[in-house]
Scaffold this motif. Structure first.
Motif, PDB file in Angstrom:
ATOM      1  N   HIS A  38       1.054  -1.104   0.051  1.00  0.00           N
ATOM      2  CA  HIS A  38      -0.025   0.063  -0.194  1.00  0.00           C
ATOM      3  C   HIS A  38       1.087   1.233   0.028  1.00  0.00           C
ATOM      4  CE1 HIS A  38      -3.325   2.490   0.750  1.00  0.00           C
ATOM      5  NE2 HIS A  38      -2.705   3.018   1.816  1.00  0.00           N
ATOM      6  N   ASP A  39       0.495   2.295  -0.662  1.00  0.00           N
ATOM      7  CA  ASP A  39       1.128   3.725  -0.768  1.00  0.00           C
ATOM      8  C   ASP A  39       2.522   3.259  -1.069  1.00  0.00           C
ATOM      9  OD1 ASP A  39       0.859   6.337  -0.754  1.00  0.00           O
ATOM     10  OD2 ASP A  39       1.069   6.642   1.428  1.00  0.00           O
ATOM     11  N   ALA A  40       3.364   4.155  -0.223  1.00  0.00           N
ATOM     12  CA  ALA A  40       4.742   4.073  -0.235  1.00  0.00           C
ATOM     13  C   ALA A  40       5.368   2.749  -0.317  1.00  0.00           C
ATOM     14  CB  ALA A  40       5.639   4.843   0.563  1.00  0.00           C
ATOM     15  N   ALA A  41       4.814   1.734   0.205  1.00  0.00           N
ATOM     16  CA  ALA A  41       5.381   0.330   0.379  1.00  0.00           C
ATOM     17  C   ALA A  41       5.664  -0.048  -1.437  1.00  0.00           C
ATOM     18  CB  ALA A  41       4.417  -0.596   1.041  1.00  0.00           C
ATOM     19  N   VAL A  42       5.170   0.446  -2.344  1.00  0.00           N
ATOM     20  CA  VAL A  42       5.233  -0.138  -3.684  1.00  0.00           C
ATOM     21  C   VAL A  42       6.611   0.224  -4.124  1.00  0.00           C
ATOM     22  CG1 VAL A  42       2.700   0.132  -4.235  1.00  0.00           C
ATOM     23  CG2 VAL A  42       4.658   1.967  -4.913  1.00  0.00           C
ATOM     24  N   THR A  43       7.436   1.144  -3.240  1.00  0.00           N
ATOM     25  CA  THR A  43       8.801   1.467  -3.637  1.00  0.00           C
ATOM     26  C   THR A  43       9.742   0.746  -3.117  1.00  0.00           C
ATOM     27  OG1 THR A  43       9.027   2.887  -1.834  1.00  0.00           O
ATOM     28  CG2 THR A  43       8.001   3.874  -3.753  1.00  0.00           C
ATOM     29  N   LEU A  44       9.531  -0.297  -2.276  1.00  0.00           N
ATOM     30  CA  LEU A  44      10.396  -1.158  -1.693  1.00  0.00           C
ATOM     31  C   LEU A  44      10.824  -2.285  -2.535  1.00  0.00           C
ATOM     32  CD1 LEU A  44       8.257  -1.775   1.567  1.00  0.00           C
ATOM     33  CD2 LEU A  44      10.462  -0.654   1.572  1.00  0.00           C
ATOM     34  N   PRO A  45      12.173  -2.421  -2.782  1.00  0.00           N
ATOM     35  CA  PRO A  45      12.730  -3.610  -3.553  1.00  0.00           C
ATOM     36  C   PRO A  45      12.398  -4.852  -3.048  1.00  0.00           C
ATOM     37  CG  PRO A  45      14.463  -2.453  -2.137  1.00  0.00           C
ATOM     38  CD  PRO A  45      13.221  -1.937  -1.811  1.00  0.00           C
ATOM     39  N   LEU A  46      12.022  -5.561  -4.304  1.00  0.00           N
ATOM     40  CA  LEU A  46      11.837  -7.209  -3.667  1.00  0.00           C
ATOM     41  C   LEU A  46      12.791  -7.873  -4.387  1.00  0.00           C
ATOM     42  CD1 LEU A  46       8.187  -7.279  -4.798  1.00  0.00           C
ATOM     43  CD2 LEU A  46       9.009  -7.895  -2.522  1.00  0.00           C
ATOM     44  N   THR A  47      14.105  -8.079  -3.462  1.00  0.00           N
ATOM     45  CA  THR A  47      15.425  -8.568  -4.075  1.00  0.00           C
ATOM     46  C   THR A  47      15.795  -9.112  -2.806  1.00  0.00           C
ATOM     47  OG1 THR A  47      16.534  -6.567  -3.394  1.00  0.00           O
ATOM     48  CG2 THR A  47      15.922  -6.780  -5.591  1.00  0.00           C
ATOM     49  N   GLY A  48      16.658 -10.285  -2.935  1.00  0.00           N
ATOM     50  CA  GLY A  48      17.315 -10.954  -2.047  1.00  0.00           C
ATOM     51  C   GLY A  48      16.771 -12.430  -1.926  1.00  0.00           C
ATOM     52  N   ALA A  49      17.393 -13.255  -1.052  1.00  0.00           N
ATOM     53  CA  ALA A  49      17.174 -14.659  -0.847  1.00  0.00           C
ATOM     54  C   ALA A  49      15.766 -14.928  -0.224  1.00  0.00           C
ATOM     55  CB  ALA A  49      18.065 -15.210   0.250  1.00  0.00           C
ATOM     56  N   LEU A  50      15.187 -14.002   0.705  1.00  0.00           N
ATOM     57  CA  LEU A  50      14.020 -13.893   1.067  1.00  0.00           C
ATOM     58  C   LEU A  50      12.860 -13.759   0.061  1.00  0.00           C
ATOM     59  CD1 LEU A  50      11.849 -14.764   3.535  1.00  0.00           C
ATOM     60  CD2 LEU A  50      12.282 -12.363   4.280  1.00  0.00           C
ATOM     61  N   ALA A  51      13.016 -12.788  -0.751  1.00  0.00           N
ATOM     62  CA  ALA A  51      12.284 -12.503  -1.921  1.00  0.00           C
ATOM     63  C   ALA A  51      12.213 -13.570  -2.926  1.00  0.00           C
ATOM     64  CB  ALA A  51      12.559 -11.036  -2.676  1.00  0.00           C
ATOM     65  N   ASP A  52      13.404 -14.032  -3.244  1.00  0.00           N
ATOM     66  CA  ASP A  52      13.171 -15.307  -3.999  1.00  0.00           C
ATOM     67  C   ASP A  52      12.559 -16.537  -3.730  1.00  0.00           C
ATOM     68  OD1 ASP A  52      14.992 -13.639  -5.735  1.00  0.00           O
ATOM     69  OD2 ASP A  52      16.737 -14.520  -5.105  1.00  0.00           O
ATOM     70  N   THR A  53      12.702 -16.882  -2.163  1.00  0.00           N
ATOM     71  CA  THR A  53      11.982 -17.770  -1.751  1.00  0.00           C
ATOM     72  C   THR A  53      10.349 -17.670  -1.652  1.00  0.00           C
ATOM     73  OG1 THR A  53      13.955 -18.396  -0.370  1.00  0.00           O
ATOM     74  CG2 THR A  53      11.682 -19.230   0.342  1.00  0.00           C
ATOM     75  N   ALA A  54      10.275 -16.476  -1.437  1.00  0.00           N
ATOM     76  CA  ALA A  54       8.578 -15.980  -1.487  1.00  0.00           C
ATOM     77  C   ALA A  54       8.085 -16.229  -2.886  1.00  0.00           C
ATOM     78  CB  ALA A  54       8.370 -14.473  -0.949  1.00  0.00           C
ATOM     79  N   HIS A  55       8.664 -15.993  -3.924  1.00  0.00           N
ATOM     80  CA  HIS A  55       8.291 -16.178  -5.267  1.00  0.00           C
ATOM     81  C   HIS A  55       8.202 -17.648  -5.613  1.00  0.00           C
ATOM     82  CE1 HIS A  55       7.746 -12.103  -6.563  1.00  0.00           C
ATOM     83  NE2 HIS A  55       8.952 -11.742  -6.127  1.00  0.00           N
ATOM     84  N   GLU A  56       9.360 -18.376  -5.137  1.00  0.00           N
ATOM     85  CA  GLU A  56       9.251 -19.811  -5.305  1.00  0.00           C
ATOM     86  C   GLU A  56       8.464 -20.591  -4.706  1.00  0.00           C
ATOM     87  OE1 GLU A  56      13.171 -21.155  -4.209  1.00  0.00           O
ATOM     88  OE2 GLU A  56      14.096 -19.795  -5.720  1.00  0.00           O
ATOM     89  N   LEU A  57       7.794 -20.120  -3.550  1.00  0.00           N
ATOM     90  CA  LEU A  57       6.699 -20.916  -2.541  1.00  0.00           C
ATOM     91  C   LEU A  57       5.415 -19.997  -2.983  1.00  0.00           C
ATOM     92  CD1 LEU A  57       8.327 -20.671   0.909  1.00  0.00           C
ATOM     93  CD2 LEU A  57       7.826 -22.887  -0.529  1.00  0.00           C
ATOM     94  N   GLY A  58       5.373 -19.365  -4.033  1.00  0.00           N
ATOM     95  CA  GLY A  58       4.059 -18.915  -4.421  1.00  0.00           C
ATOM     96  C   GLY A  58       3.351 -17.785  -3.713  1.00  0.00           C
ATOM     97  N   VAL A  59       3.994 -17.071  -3.073  1.00  0.00           N
ATOM     98  CA  VAL A  59       3.523 -15.809  -2.457  1.00  0.00           C
ATOM     99  C   VAL A  59       3.051 -14.913  -3.489  1.00  0.00           C
ATOM    100  CG1 VAL A  59       3.881 -14.003  -0.639  1.00  0.00           C
ATOM    101  CG2 VAL A  59       4.894 -16.362  -0.327  1.00  0.00           C
ATOM    102  N   GLU A  60       1.798 -14.554  -3.450  1.00  0.00           N
ATOM    103  CA  GLU A  60       1.127 -13.701  -4.315  1.00  0.00           C
ATOM    104  C   GLU A  60       1.444 -12.230  -3.743  1.00  0.00           C
ATOM    105  OE1 GLU A  60      -3.074 -12.328  -6.204  1.00  0.00           O
ATOM    106  OE2 GLU A  60      -2.874 -13.957  -5.059  1.00  0.00           O
ATOM    107  N   ILE A  61       2.260 -11.355  -4.609  1.00  0.00           N
ATOM    108  CA  ILE A  61       2.447  -9.915  -4.212  1.00  0.00           C
ATOM    109  C   ILE A  61       1.914  -8.997  -5.120  1.00  0.00           C
ATOM    110  CG2 ILE A  61       4.460  -8.194  -3.735  1.00  0.00           C
ATOM    111  CD1 ILE A  61       6.108 -10.766  -3.238  1.00  0.00           C
ATOM    112  N   ILE A  62       0.994  -8.045  -4.388  1.00  0.00           N
ATOM    113  CA  ILE A  62       0.288  -7.049  -5.111  1.00  0.00           C
ATOM    114  C   ILE A  62       0.727  -5.741  -4.870  1.00  0.00           C
ATOM    115  CG2 ILE A  62      -2.171  -6.327  -5.750  1.00  0.00           C
ATOM    116  CD1 ILE A  62      -2.966  -9.187  -4.222  1.00  0.00           C
TER     117      ILE A  62
END
Length: 99
Positions: A38-62
């Motif tokens: 929400h709001d300024a949170a859209v500017t946060l970078p989605l990088t790194g091992a945790l973000a990669d793992t989230a994507h691999e596990l199917g976390v939906e990011i909107i």
């Protein structure tokens, strides 16, 4: 197991890390996990091992479509644009957290 929808309210990196950790753990347990930026949170970078793992596990990011427009940015790869009405309209039996 019930799903989990987490709304990230601002661009605080520590809060975002906690939200991403929660969503990733939920997905690792085999349940639906969604993270709404929400709001300024859209500017946060989605990088790194945790973000990669989230994507691999199917976390939906909107990312909030209005906030993307306001900040003049496009959704990052693996992130869908959307709105609060759509999010709440599809929440079903999910637990809702606001961080």
């Amino acid at each position: 197991m019930r799903g989990l929808t987490i709304i990230v309210a601002d661009a605080d990196p520590a809060r975002f890390d906690a939200a991403l950790t929660l969503a990733t753990a939920q997905a690792a347990l085999g349940a639906r996990a969604r993270l709404y930026l929400h709001d300024a949170a859209v500017t946060l970078p989605l990088t790194g091992a945790l973000a990669d793992t989230a994507h691999e596990l199917g976390v939906e990011i909107i990312a909030c479509q209005t906030a993307l427009d306001v900040h003049g940015i496009a959704p990052q790869p693996g992130v869908d644009g959307g709105g609060m009405v759509g999010l709440l309209g599809t929440i079903g039996e999910d637990r809702l957290l606001f961080v």
